[in-house]
Motif scaffolding. Structure first.
Motif, PDB file in Angstrom:
ATOM      1  N   ARG A   1      60.428  60.043  88.388  1.00  0.00           N
ATOM      2  CA  ARG A   1      59.225  60.577  89.032  1.00  0.00           C
ATOM      3  C   ARG A   1      59.449  60.952  90.497  1.00  0.00           C
ATOM      4  NH1 ARG A   1      54.594  56.532  86.548  1.00  0.00           N
ATOM      5  NH2 ARG A   1      55.043  56.999  84.387  1.00  0.00           N
ATOM      6  N   GLY A   2      60.595  61.564  90.778  1.00  0.00           N
ATOM      7  CA  GLY A   2      60.887  62.012  92.132  1.00  0.00           C
ATOM      8  C   GLY A   2      61.502  60.963  93.038  1.00  0.00           C
ATOM      9  N   GLN A   3      61.661  59.741  92.561  1.00  0.00           N
ATOM     10  CA  GLN A   3      62.301  58.665  93.316  1.00  0.00           C
ATOM     11  C   GLN A   3      63.663  58.373  92.705  1.00  0.00           C
ATOM     12  OE1 GLN A   3      60.863  57.122  96.096  1.00  0.00           O
ATOM     13  NE2 GLN A   3      59.370  58.748  95.844  1.00  0.00           N
ATOM     14  N   THR A   4      64.639  58.014  93.526  1.00  0.00           N
ATOM     15  CA  THR A   4      65.968  57.695  93.028  1.00  0.00           C
ATOM     16  C   THR A   4      66.109  56.191  92.867  1.00  0.00           C
ATOM     17  OG1 THR A   4      66.900  59.633  94.129  1.00  0.00           O
ATOM     18  CG2 THR A   4      68.441  57.920  93.458  1.00  0.00           C
ATOM     19  N   ILE A   5      66.564  55.784  91.704  1.00  0.00           N
ATOM     20  CA  ILE A   5      66.786  54.372  91.392  1.00  0.00           C
ATOM     21  C   ILE A   5      68.267  54.184  91.114  1.00  0.00           C
ATOM     22  CG2 ILE A   5      66.379  52.574  89.664  1.00  0.00           C
ATOM     23  CD1 ILE A   5      63.572  53.647  89.366  1.00  0.00           C
ATOM     24  N   ASP A   6      68.857  53.123  91.660  1.00  0.00           N
ATOM     25  CA  ASP A   6      70.234  52.757  91.365  1.00  0.00           C
ATOM     26  C   ASP A   6      70.222  51.695  90.283  1.00  0.00           C
ATOM     27  OD1 ASP A   6      71.030  52.894  94.866  1.00  0.00           O
ATOM     28  OD2 ASP A   6      71.316  54.443  93.352  1.00  0.00           O
ATOM     29  N   ALA A   7      71.071  51.849  89.281  1.00  0.00           N
ATOM     30  CA  ALA A   7      71.140  50.882  88.188  1.00  0.00           C
ATOM     31  C   ALA A   7      72.594  50.706  87.771  1.00  0.00           C
ATOM     32  CB  ALA A   7      70.313  51.366  87.008  1.00  0.00           C
ATOM     33  N   GLU A   8      72.889  49.545  87.219  1.00  0.00           N
ATOM     34  CA  GLU A   8      74.227  49.256  86.715  1.00  0.00           C
ATOM     35  C   GLU A   8      74.122  48.676  85.318  1.00  0.00           C
ATOM     36  OE1 GLU A   8      75.858  46.469  89.476  1.00  0.00           O
ATOM     37  OE2 GLU A   8      76.533  48.038  90.829  1.00  0.00           O
ATOM     38  N   ARG A   9      75.195  48.861  84.545  1.00  0.00           N
ATOM     39  CA  ARG A   9      75.294  48.198  83.263  1.00  0.00           C
ATOM     40  C   ARG A   9      76.759  47.938  82.979  1.00  0.00           C
ATOM     41  NH1 ARG A   9      73.482  52.634  78.795  1.00  0.00           N
ATOM     42  NH2 ARG A   9      74.872  51.686  77.298  1.00  0.00           N
ATOM     43  N   SER A  10      77.022  46.986  82.132  1.00  0.00           N
ATOM     44  CA  SER A  10      78.386  46.656  81.758  1.00  0.00           C
ATOM     45  C   SER A  10      79.013  47.843  81.041  1.00  0.00           C
ATOM     46  CB  SER A  10      78.381  45.431  80.841  1.00  0.00           C
ATOM     47  OG  SER A  10      79.676  45.225  80.310  1.00  0.00           O
ATOM     48  N   SER A  11      80.282  48.067  81.301  1.00  0.00           N
ATOM     49  CA  SER A  11      80.971  49.158  80.625  1.00  0.00           C
ATOM     50  C   SER A  11      81.522  48.731  79.269  1.00  0.00           C
ATOM     51  CB  SER A  11      82.100  49.704  81.508  1.00  0.00           C
ATOM     52  OG  SER A  11      83.064  48.691  81.735  1.00  0.00           O
ATOM     53  N   ALA A  12      81.456  47.439  78.951  1.00  0.00           N
ATOM     54  CA  ALA A  12      81.989  46.932  77.683  1.00  0.00           C
ATOM     55  C   ALA A  12      81.257  47.558  76.503  1.00  0.00           C
ATOM     56  CB  ALA A  12      81.868  45.416  77.634  1.00  0.00           C
ATOM     57  N   GLY A  13      81.936  48.420  75.780  1.00  0.00           N
ATOM     58  CA  GLY A  13      81.370  49.059  74.609  1.00  0.00           C
ATOM     59  C   GLY A  13      80.313  50.105  74.894  1.00  0.00           C
ATOM     60  N   ALA A  14      80.079  50.434  76.150  1.00  0.00           N
ATOM     61  CA  ALA A  14      79.015  51.374  76.516  1.00  0.00           C
ATOM     62  C   ALA A  14      79.539  52.806  76.554  1.00  0.00           C
ATOM     63  CB  ALA A  14      78.439  51.020  77.877  1.00  0.00           C
ATOM     64  N   THR A  15      78.682  53.722  76.190  1.00  0.00           N
ATOM     65  CA  THR A  15      78.953  55.141  76.360  1.00  0.00           C
ATOM     66  C   THR A  15      78.498  55.525  77.765  1.00  0.00           C
ATOM     67  OG1 THR A  15      78.568  55.567  74.024  1.00  0.00           O
ATOM     68  CG2 THR A  15      78.396  57.452  75.507  1.00  0.00           C
ATOM     69  N   ILE A  16      79.348  56.239  78.496  1.00  0.00           N
ATOM     70  CA  ILE A  16      78.975  56.685  79.837  1.00  0.00           C
ATOM     71  C   ILE A  16      78.017  57.861  79.701  1.00  0.00           C
ATOM     72  CG2 ILE A  16      79.810  57.633  82.013  1.00  0.00           C
ATOM     73  CD1 ILE A  16      82.417  56.099  81.527  1.00  0.00           C
ATOM     74  N   LEU A  17      76.854  57.740  80.331  1.00  0.00           N
ATOM     75  CA  LEU A  17      75.836  58.783  80.258  1.00  0.00           C
ATOM     76  C   LEU A  17      76.107  59.859  81.307  1.00  0.00           C
ATOM     77  CD1 LEU A  17      72.718  56.459  79.909  1.00  0.00           C
ATOM     78  CD2 LEU A  17      74.039  57.557  78.084  1.00  0.00           C
ATOM     79  N   ALA A  18      76.084  61.098  80.889  1.00  0.00           N
ATOM     80  CA  ALA A  18      76.356  62.227  81.784  1.00  0.00           C
ATOM     81  C   ALA A  18      75.123  62.572  82.604  1.00  0.00           C
ATOM     82  CB  ALA A  18      76.762  63.439  80.954  1.00  0.00           C
ATOM     83  N   PRO A  19      75.333  63.156  83.799  1.00  0.00           N
ATOM     84  CA  PRO A  19      74.192  63.659  84.561  1.00  0.00           C
ATOM     85  C   PRO A  19      73.354  64.600  83.689  1.00  0.00           C
ATOM     86  CG  PRO A  19      76.139  63.668  85.928  1.00  0.00           C
ATOM     87  CD  PRO A  19      76.593  63.341  84.523  1.00  0.00           C
ATOM     88  N   GLY A  20      72.028  64.471  83.827  1.00  0.00           N
ATOM     89  CA  GLY A  20      71.109  65.269  83.034  1.00  0.00           C
ATOM     90  C   GLY A  20      70.611  64.551  81.782  1.00  0.00           C
ATOM     91  N   THR A  21      71.226  63.403  81.432  1.00  0.00           N
ATOM     92  CA  THR A  21      70.816  62.657  80.244  1.00  0.00           C
ATOM     93  C   THR A  21      69.471  61.993  80.484  1.00  0.00           C
ATOM     94  OG1 THR A  21      73.122  62.191  79.680  1.00  0.00           O
ATOM     95  CG2 THR A  21      71.447  60.790  78.663  1.00  0.00           C
ATOM     96  N   PRO A  22      68.495  62.182  79.586  1.00  0.00           N
ATOM     97  CA  PRO A  22      67.217  61.470  79.725  1.00  0.00           C
ATOM     98  C   PRO A  22      67.410  59.997  79.355  1.00  0.00           C
ATOM     99  CG  PRO A  22      67.162  62.957  77.828  1.00  0.00           C
ATOM    100  CD  PRO A  22      68.492  63.130  78.474  1.00  0.00           C
ATOM    101  N   VAL A  23      66.824  59.109  80.162  1.00  0.00           N
ATOM    102  CA  VAL A  23      66.938  57.668  79.939  1.00  0.00           C
ATOM    103  C   VAL A  23      65.585  57.002  80.154  1.00  0.00           C
ATOM    104  CG1 VAL A  23      69.377  57.506  80.604  1.00  0.00           C
ATOM    105  CG2 VAL A  23      67.612  57.231  82.334  1.00  0.00           C
ATOM    106  N   GLU A  24      65.491  55.759  79.762  1.00  0.00           N
ATOM    107  CA  GLU A  24      64.336  54.920  80.056  1.00  0.00           C
ATOM    108  C   GLU A  24      64.851  53.795  80.950  1.00  0.00           C
ATOM    109  OE1 GLU A  24      60.294  53.224  79.148  1.00  0.00           O
ATOM    110  OE2 GLU A  24      61.114  55.175  78.684  1.00  0.00           O
TER     111      GLU A  24
END
Length: 74
Positions: free
Chosen positions: A38-61
């Protein structure tokens, strides 16, 4: 720290907002994201173990459990 889920699997979010990945940084055991919510930038992290790296432009929740919320006075 916020958890990420791709928008199509985010039905279990307790508190959450739709967003879009702006940038991704892989740091070995963690993946760091900058997400536009919603126009604000949020920084988030997640473990890379078994995770797919999400590309810029990917919709997320961006979501978190209500028990993790802290109200700060000031």
């Amino acid at each position: 720290m916020s958890r990420l889920a791709q928008a199509n699997i985010a039905a279990t979010a307790i508190i959450g907002f739709p967003g879009t990945v702006v940038s991704t940084s892989y740091t070995g055991d963690q993946i760091s994201y900058r997400i536009d919510v919603r126009g604000q930038t949020i920084d988030a992290e997640r473990s890379s173990a078994g995770a797919t790296i999400l590309a810029p432009g990917t919709p997320v929740e961006v979501s978190w459990d209500a028990a993790d919320v802290r109200i700060l006075e000031g």
